[in-house]
Design a protein around this motif. Sequence first.
Motif, PDB file in Angstrom:
ATOM      1  N   HIS A   1     -12.738 -13.204  13.676  1.00  0.00           N
ATOM      2  CA  HIS A   1     -13.800 -12.518  12.953  1.00  0.00           C
ATOM      3  C   HIS A   1     -14.077 -13.214  11.620  1.00  0.00           C
ATOM      4  O   HIS A   1     -13.161 -13.723  10.969  1.00  0.00           O
ATOM      5  N   VAL A   2     -15.339 -13.249  11.212  1.00  0.00           N
ATOM      6  CA  VAL A   2     -15.763 -13.861   9.952  1.00  0.00           C
ATOM      7  C   VAL A   2     -16.246 -12.769   9.010  1.00  0.00           C
ATOM      8  O   VAL A   2     -17.014 -11.876   9.412  1.00  0.00           O
ATOM      9  N   ILE A   3     -15.800 -12.829   7.749  1.00  0.00           N
ATOM     10  CA  ILE A   3     -16.214 -11.840   6.756  1.00  0.00           C
ATOM     11  C   ILE A   3     -16.974 -12.504   5.617  1.00  0.00           C
ATOM     12  O   ILE A   3     -16.888 -13.710   5.393  1.00  0.00           O
ATOM     13  N   HIS A   4     -17.744 -11.670   4.890  1.00  0.00           N
ATOM     14  CA  HIS A   4     -18.364 -12.028   3.617  1.00  0.00           C
ATOM     15  C   HIS A   4     -17.748 -11.096   2.567  1.00  0.00           C
ATOM     16  O   HIS A   4     -18.199  -9.961   2.404  1.00  0.00           O
ATOM     17  N   PRO A   5     -16.702 -11.540   1.873  1.00  0.00           N
ATOM     18  CA  PRO A   5     -16.045 -10.650   0.916  1.00  0.00           C
ATOM     19  C   PRO A   5     -17.012 -10.083  -0.117  1.00  0.00           C
ATOM     20  O   PRO A   5     -17.831 -10.811  -0.673  1.00  0.00           O
ATOM     21  N   TRP A   6     -16.892  -8.754  -0.316  1.00  0.00           N
ATOM     22  CA  TRP A   6     -17.727  -7.989  -1.244  1.00  0.00           C
ATOM     23  C   TRP A   6     -18.954  -7.414  -0.541  1.00  0.00           C
ATOM     24  O   TRP A   6     -19.718  -6.668  -1.133  1.00  0.00           O
ATOM     25  N   ALA A   7     -19.131  -7.741   0.738  1.00  0.00           N
ATOM     26  CA  ALA A   7     -20.331  -7.308   1.450  1.00  0.00           C
ATOM     27  C   ALA A   7     -19.954  -6.443   2.655  1.00  0.00           C
ATOM     28  O   ALA A   7     -18.831  -6.469   3.148  1.00  0.00           O
ATOM     29  N   ASP A   8     -20.946  -5.689   3.123  1.00  0.00           N
ATOM     30  CA  ASP A   8     -20.864  -4.975   4.397  1.00  0.00           C
ATOM     31  C   ASP A   8     -21.509  -5.895   5.431  1.00  0.00           C
ATOM     32  O   ASP A   8     -22.734  -5.965   5.529  1.00  0.00           O
ATOM     33  N   PHE A   9     -20.680  -6.623   6.173  1.00  0.00           N
ATOM     34  CA  PHE A   9     -21.185  -7.674   7.051  1.00  0.00           C
ATOM     35  C   PHE A   9     -20.452  -7.641   8.386  1.00  0.00           C
ATOM     36  O   PHE A   9     -19.221  -7.566   8.435  1.00  0.00           O
ATOM     37  N   ASP A  10     -21.205  -7.681   9.457  1.00  0.00           N
ATOM     38  CA  ASP A  10     -20.676  -7.786  10.820  1.00  0.00           C
ATOM     39  C   ASP A  10     -19.592  -6.743  11.096  1.00  0.00           C
ATOM     40  O   ASP A  10     -18.462  -7.060  11.485  1.00  0.00           O
ATOM     41  N   GLU A  11     -19.947  -5.497  10.855  1.00  0.00           N
ATOM     42  CA  GLU A  11     -19.111  -4.343  11.215  1.00  0.00           C
ATOM     43  C   GLU A  11     -17.862  -4.179  10.362  1.00  0.00           C
ATOM     44  O   GLU A  11     -16.968  -3.412  10.711  1.00  0.00           O
ATOM     45  N   LEU A  12     -17.788  -4.900   9.207  1.00  0.00           N
ATOM     46  CA  LEU A  12     -16.634  -4.732   8.327  1.00  0.00           C
ATOM     47  C   LEU A  12     -17.092  -4.717   6.877  1.00  0.00           C
ATOM     48  O   LEU A  12     -17.681  -5.692   6.393  1.00  0.00           O
ATOM     49  N   ASP A  13     -16.832  -3.618   6.185  1.00  0.00           N
ATOM     50  CA  ASP A  13     -17.218  -3.447   4.791  1.00  0.00           C
ATOM     51  C   ASP A  13     -16.054  -3.884   3.912  1.00  0.00           C
ATOM     52  O   ASP A  13     -14.965  -3.304   3.970  1.00  0.00           O
ATOM     53  N   THR A  14     -16.294  -4.914   3.074  1.00  0.00           N
ATOM     54  CA  THR A  14     -15.222  -5.463   2.239  1.00  0.00           C
ATOM     55  C   THR A  14     -15.510  -5.262   0.756  1.00  0.00           C
ATOM     56  O   THR A  14     -15.070  -6.050  -0.085  1.00  0.00           O
ATOM     57  N   HIS A  15     -16.236  -4.232   0.411  1.00  0.00           N
ATOM     58  CA  HIS A  15     -16.644  -3.937  -0.967  1.00  0.00           C
ATOM     59  C   HIS A  15     -15.475  -4.073  -1.948  1.00  0.00           C
ATOM     60  O   HIS A  15     -14.361  -3.637  -1.660  1.00  0.00           O
TER      61      HIS A  15
ATOM     62  N   THR B   1     -14.971   6.046   2.864  1.00  0.00           N
ATOM     63  CA  THR B   1     -14.396   7.157   3.623  1.00  0.00           C
ATOM     64  C   THR B   1     -15.427   8.088   4.236  1.00  0.00           C
ATOM     65  O   THR B   1     -15.081   8.892   5.099  1.00  0.00           O
ATOM     66  N   TYR B   2     -16.681   7.997   3.808  1.00  0.00           N
ATOM     67  CA  TYR B   2     -17.731   8.793   4.439  1.00  0.00           C
ATOM     68  C   TYR B   2     -18.640   7.940   5.309  1.00  0.00           C
ATOM     69  O   TYR B   2     -19.703   8.373   5.731  1.00  0.00           O
ATOM     70  N   GLY B   3     -18.237   6.695   5.567  1.00  0.00           N
ATOM     71  CA  GLY B   3     -19.050   5.800   6.369  1.00  0.00           C
ATOM     72  C   GLY B   3     -18.589   5.743   7.811  1.00  0.00           C
ATOM     73  O   GLY B   3     -17.696   6.479   8.235  1.00  0.00           O
TER      74      GLY B   3
ATOM     75  N   HIS C   1      -7.867   7.723   6.604  1.00  0.00           N
ATOM     76  CA  HIS C   1      -9.065   7.517   7.414  1.00  0.00           C
ATOM     77  C   HIS C   1      -8.803   6.492   8.511  1.00  0.00           C
ATOM     78  O   HIS C   1      -8.279   5.419   8.247  1.00  0.00           O
ATOM     79  N   PRO C   2      -9.189   6.816   9.749  1.00  0.00           N
ATOM     80  CA  PRO C   2      -8.868   5.938  10.883  1.00  0.00           C
ATOM     81  C   PRO C   2      -9.630   4.622  10.888  1.00  0.00           C
ATOM     82  O   PRO C   2      -9.273   3.721  11.655  1.00  0.00           O
ATOM     83  N   LEU C   3     -10.659   4.466  10.068  1.00  0.00           N
ATOM     84  CA  LEU C   3     -11.432   3.225  10.046  1.00  0.00           C
ATOM     85  C   LEU C   3     -10.897   2.217   9.035  1.00  0.00           C
ATOM     86  O   LEU C   3     -11.476   1.150   8.844  1.00  0.00           O
ATOM     87  N   PHE C   4      -9.784   2.518   8.392  1.00  0.00           N
ATOM     88  CA  PHE C   4      -9.226   1.648   7.370  1.00  0.00           C
ATOM     89  C   PHE C   4      -8.480   0.478   8.007  1.00  0.00           C
ATOM     90  O   PHE C   4      -7.626   0.661   8.876  1.00  0.00           O
ATOM     91  N   VAL C   5      -8.798  -0.756   7.562  1.00  0.00           N
ATOM     92  CA  VAL C   5      -8.159  -1.959   8.072  1.00  0.00           C
ATOM     93  C   VAL C   5      -7.102  -2.485   7.108  1.00  0.00           C
ATOM     94  O   VAL C   5      -6.130  -3.122   7.521  1.00  0.00           O
ATOM     95  N   GLY C   6      -7.273  -2.226   5.807  1.00  0.00           N
ATOM     96  CA  GLY C   6      -6.325  -2.716   4.815  1.00  0.00           C
ATOM     97  C   GLY C   6      -7.038  -3.121   3.549  1.00  0.00           C
ATOM     98  O   GLY C   6      -8.242  -2.911   3.387  1.00  0.00           O
ATOM     99  N   GLY C   7      -6.304  -3.718   2.605  1.00  0.00           N
ATOM    100  CA  GLY C   7      -6.897  -4.128   1.341  1.00  0.00           C
ATOM    101  C   GLY C   7      -6.056  -5.202   0.681  1.00  0.00           C
ATOM    102  O   GLY C   7      -4.866  -5.387   0.999  1.00  0.00           O
ATOM    103  N   PHE C   8      -6.682  -5.914  -0.275  1.00  0.00           N
ATOM    104  CA  PHE C   8      -6.038  -7.033  -0.961  1.00  0.00           C
ATOM    105  C   PHE C   8      -6.160  -6.843  -2.470  1.00  0.00           C
ATOM    106  O   PHE C   8      -7.276  -6.797  -3.002  1.00  0.00           O
ATOM    107  N   MET C   9      -5.036  -6.716  -3.153  1.00  0.00           N
ATOM    108  CA  MET C   9      -5.041  -6.543  -4.604  1.00  0.00           C
ATOM    109  C   MET C   9      -5.263  -7.887  -5.302  1.00  0.00           C
ATOM    110  O   MET C   9      -5.016  -8.952  -4.747  1.00  0.00           O
TER     111      MET C   9
END
Length: 452
Positions: free
Chosen positions: A332-346, A359-361, A393-401
């Motif tokens: 999978h390819v992401i655009h960090p900071w964006a909602d792109f290709d089914e993954l929101d990385t805000h 959490t409401y998305g 929330h079941p849609l959570f994939v993780g996060g990076f500090m």
Amino acid sequence: YQGQQISLVFDGVMTDTEVSVNGQVVGTKHQGGFYRFSYDITDFISFGKKNILEVTVWKHSSNKSVNNAERKADWWLFGGIYRPVFLEIKPVRHIDRLAVDARADGSIDAQVFLSGIDKAYTVDATLSSLASGEVLYGKLQAQAAAGDSVVTLSGRWNGVRAWNPEDPNLYVLSVSLRGNDGTVLHRYDQRVGFRTVDFRPKDGLYVNGVKVILKGINRHSFWPDGGRTTNKQISIDDVKLIKAMNMNAIRCHYPPDDHFLDVCDSLGVFFIDELAGWQNSYDTQVGSRLLAEMLTRDVNHPSIIIWSNGNEGGWNKKLDPLFDLYDPQRRHVIHPWADFDELDTHHYPAYLTGVARFTYGYKLFMPTEFMHGQYDQGHGAGLEDFWNNYTSHPLFVGGFMWDFCDNAVRRSDRNGELDSDGFNAPDGILGPYREKEGSYYTVRDIWAPIQV
């Protein structure tokens, strides 16, 4: 080495690089500071005589997009040759590289890229355990015809143990190019890990059929005494510290040192590999070449489970299709900071309004930056509240500090003073020499897999 192909390989030069051998420029000037590139210098060598090698490096690029992507950033900016340089000697007819898709069930498709194939040859492969040296039963084989530049070896090895961060099982795939009489003309050994990465929209990220949550940290390739020049021991120590904090994933704003990815593979940690572009992208011509250099070097690391195209607006959308061109695993390819290709990385969501975006998305969400060490009073201060909210929330994939350690250089012109470039670099969980600060212990506790 006469009669063989001689290549001069650079693992990273900041930024524009021109190479001459015996007074002759050997190829096009390379632009882009975080990538492996090489020149075939065979025809420029005087065998049996003294040879003169000259390398000219420009700290700033003549390409505006390269400067914007790499140098307009809140990090220490250096120039020069900061990663290894070496000669690579191969027969004229040889295996250039591999691109491997090795899955958890033991099945494998290995693209073998060839050079100098002037008649029919045989390509075969065996597999052995990196830990024990035991050779698995069965050999893969394919035929290469005159003019072929790539063949694919496909098959399955029974008894393979899958790779994951808790059991980072590694194997050596040995691929041989043989003549009609069975003579080995060239052999290429590649470390591989068998694992299956599956991104499921509106569900989650799965590795070997297991849904994973990434407990991640952002990291720069940096050391106070060497700047961006590091070594494998630093990589080993850093990954051990990261795992000691109960983290399982790392992101970097550019391709890291090759030895760092080797350590991620062998010690067991997930990695997001990113094409540089802090908040501005490469142009399509330069970006296409740099993306190819990144993927051809890194494609076979089992630790890499996601590709990243730039950061915070530093993505060039025209480059997105090229990832699948070089990656048979189609990660999978992401655009960090964006909602792109089914993954929101805000990035850096506020606790009330920002977290609500996730959490409401209805999209999977994974902030590729959150909990800024400098502005959030240390990584541990608010992590527990954020993490409890996310993981409910079941849609959570993780996060990076943000981020692993303070990026300070030891100034020999200031009696050894550690200089963090003002407010640009003192935002780590650890100090410049990896000193443990309070947040180290807090994060280790909050992210412990067992809670009492």
